[in-house]
Design an enzyme around this catalytic site. Sequence first.
Site, short mmCIF file in Angstrom:
data_model
loop_
_atom_site.label_atom_id
_atom_site.label_comp_id
_atom_site.label_asym_id
_atom_site.label_seq_id
_atom_site.Cartn_x
_atom_site.Cartn_y
_atom_site.Cartn_z
N VAL A 1 1.01 -1.09 0.04
CA VAL A 1 0.09 0.18 -0.11
C VAL A 1 1.10 1.35 -0.02
O VAL A 1 1.36 1.68 1.11
CB VAL A 1 -0.92 0.15 1.08
CG1 VAL A 1 -1.88 1.27 1.23
CG2 VAL A 1 -1.56 -1.15 1.24
N PHE B 1 2.50 -1.29 4.48
CA PHE B 1 2.47 0.18 4.51
C PHE B 1 3.79 0.71 4.14
O PHE B 1 4.57 1.00 4.85
CB PHE B 1 1.78 0.67 5.66
CG PHE B 1 0.38 0.56 6.04
CD1 PHE B 1 -0.44 -0.24 5.08
CD2 PHE B 1 -0.33 1.10 7.15
CE1 PHE B 1 -1.53 -0.45 5.24
CE2 PHE B 1 -1.76 0.80 7.20
CZ PHE B 1 -2.29 -0.01 6.38
N ASP B 2 3.92 1.31 2.89
CA ASP B 2 5.34 1.68 2.41
C ASP B 2 5.54 3.07 3.05
O ASP B 2 4.47 4.05 2.91
CB ASP B 2 5.17 1.59 0.96
CG ASP B 2 6.60 2.26 0.17
OD1 ASP B 2 7.73 1.70 0.63
OD2 ASP B 2 6.48 3.52 -0.32
N ALA B 3 6.76 3.38 3.61
CA ALA B 3 7.15 4.77 3.88
C ALA B 3 6.12 5.48 4.67
O ALA B 3 6.06 6.54 4.66
CB ALA B 3 7.41 5.46 2.63
N VAL B 4 5.26 4.70 5.57
CA VAL B 4 4.42 5.24 6.22
C VAL B 4 4.61 6.00 7.33
O VAL B 4 3.99 7.29 7.78
CB VAL B 4 3.55 4.07 7.00
CG1 VAL B 4 4.16 3.44 8.16
CG2 VAL B 4 2.20 4.77 7.40
#
Length: 574
Positions: free
Chosen positions: A133, A231-234
């Site tokens: 995501v 959750f990418d780079a959240v």
Amino acid sequence: MMTLSTRVAQLLGPLYPDEEVKVLADELIEIMRLVPGGPEPEPYCNQWDEKDLFVISYADTLLSDARLPLENLNHFLGHYLAECISGVHILPFFPYSSDDGFAVIDYYQVNQSVGDWPQIREIASRFDLMADVVINHCSSRSGWFENFRQEKSPGKGYFVEADLSWDLSTVVRPRTSPLLNPVQTLSGERLVWCTFSPDQVDLNFANPEVLKEFVAILRFYLEQGIRVFRFDAVAFVWKVPGTPCINLEQTHILVRLLRLLVEHQRPDAIIITETNIPHRENLAYFGNGNEAHAIYNFSLPPLLLHTLLTGNCRHLRNWLMTLPPARNGTAYFNFLASHDGIGLRPAEGILSDGEIQQMVTAMDAFGGRISYRGRSGGQRSPYELNISLWNAMAGTAKGEDEWQLARFLCAHAIMLGIEGIPALYIHSLLGTENDHERVANSNHNRHINRHKWDYARLLALLADAGSHHHQVFEGVKRLMAIRRAQKAFHPNATQYTLQLGNELLGFWRQSPDREQSIFAIHNVSDQPQPLPLSALNLIDTETWSDLQSGMELADLQATLTLQPYQSLWLSNRA
């Protein structure tokens, strides 16, 4: 007990103080298609066990003329790894404009060059599928951003517009590119926030319409059979001028909110936060057992690499001793290599600048590249080591040697044995070497470890007993298969670190039912090392054997000699 709507509204309050949060809460529940009064997810429930093990791959890693890349991946997983893994993380498979998928053009489409949703659903029917995501930003070529420029919906208000009067002096950056980029809109020039690159424009979660979009995206992914969400780079997702704009409290609340909605739709869904940041900050994403189900154990790769480069496990051992046990319902996500490089920020405060520079020097000698990040005052510091794991294990700080394969397998024995869910990057599993040609063609350091294989050629190499690809693949697969059969390697099994000197890294694992114990011992040096079994206090009324070699310990007072990079998994259950 509070209703789901009330709990969602309570989380929305600090994020959107000017909104009617009860109305917004009900909208989100409807978007997720939740039934009011439905069953509650069981709290603090482990959605995993010792059999869980993931492979990480791009959708187009395996190429052929006969099949789509996703079909090749499905074939490889089913025919060569089905007995060794439970899940697969397919890196962004959406249409994109840059960053190998992490500048998403359309979150609802599969990149046609790799396949389509039927291929994704087929893999999801056979394995636990993890999907990204990409939540912090999207492509400057997306429909949302084009609408932003045209001041149309959906898109208007979806991106962070900055003002030159803002105090951005303390903003933490993972890149050296400009933070703010000018774009032309119908109303004139605007400055948009770009944490990673001008093509990756940061989304404005302070606008609840953006939140609604991502809740709808999560629901759609659940409908496609996706169970695990990365959750990418959240950590960068919320912006407040005058702050570092990383790890803000609003970000943690957002993770809690999305988890609450997702787990009510699918109770066994898992959220993993990708936060390549210093260790203590990373641990915060567990929350109170109500944020991420799992967090990437980002400190492990640089610390293990340093250990094997120096033949000294002091820093890795001390870090393991301070690693808090993950409470039930949470777990560490362990890995040694990924599509990115080996991040160095998670080693900050553990390794000295000199020790980090020692790794930089060694990786450069082994054909790697170094990526840097900008710091205040125009300074820059090493941010990431870009190198294939096979090449990273070519030698020690003294130079290349003959122990590459043994060192490589030792690294994986350590990773597979420690507390947490293991994940193996496909190029590590295949023993892929540095791809200098891709780096030269793209001028992108990370491409050194993103090789695209001709599938037929790869299968030929894996079948060739004289190939290091075969030796790596079979050696690591064997460790994976052994690990999956041991209850003491449950991701939440008890772990204690042993004091065996700097050349031997040891830890003890005990299964949740306390029936199995495993003493995992690893020689991290290039010299033979003695292991007095008396130092382990093995219970002499039980039978102990090494799970890797099958050797039974006849004399528990004997002293064994571990050859360079040899590892033992001593168990009281064969």
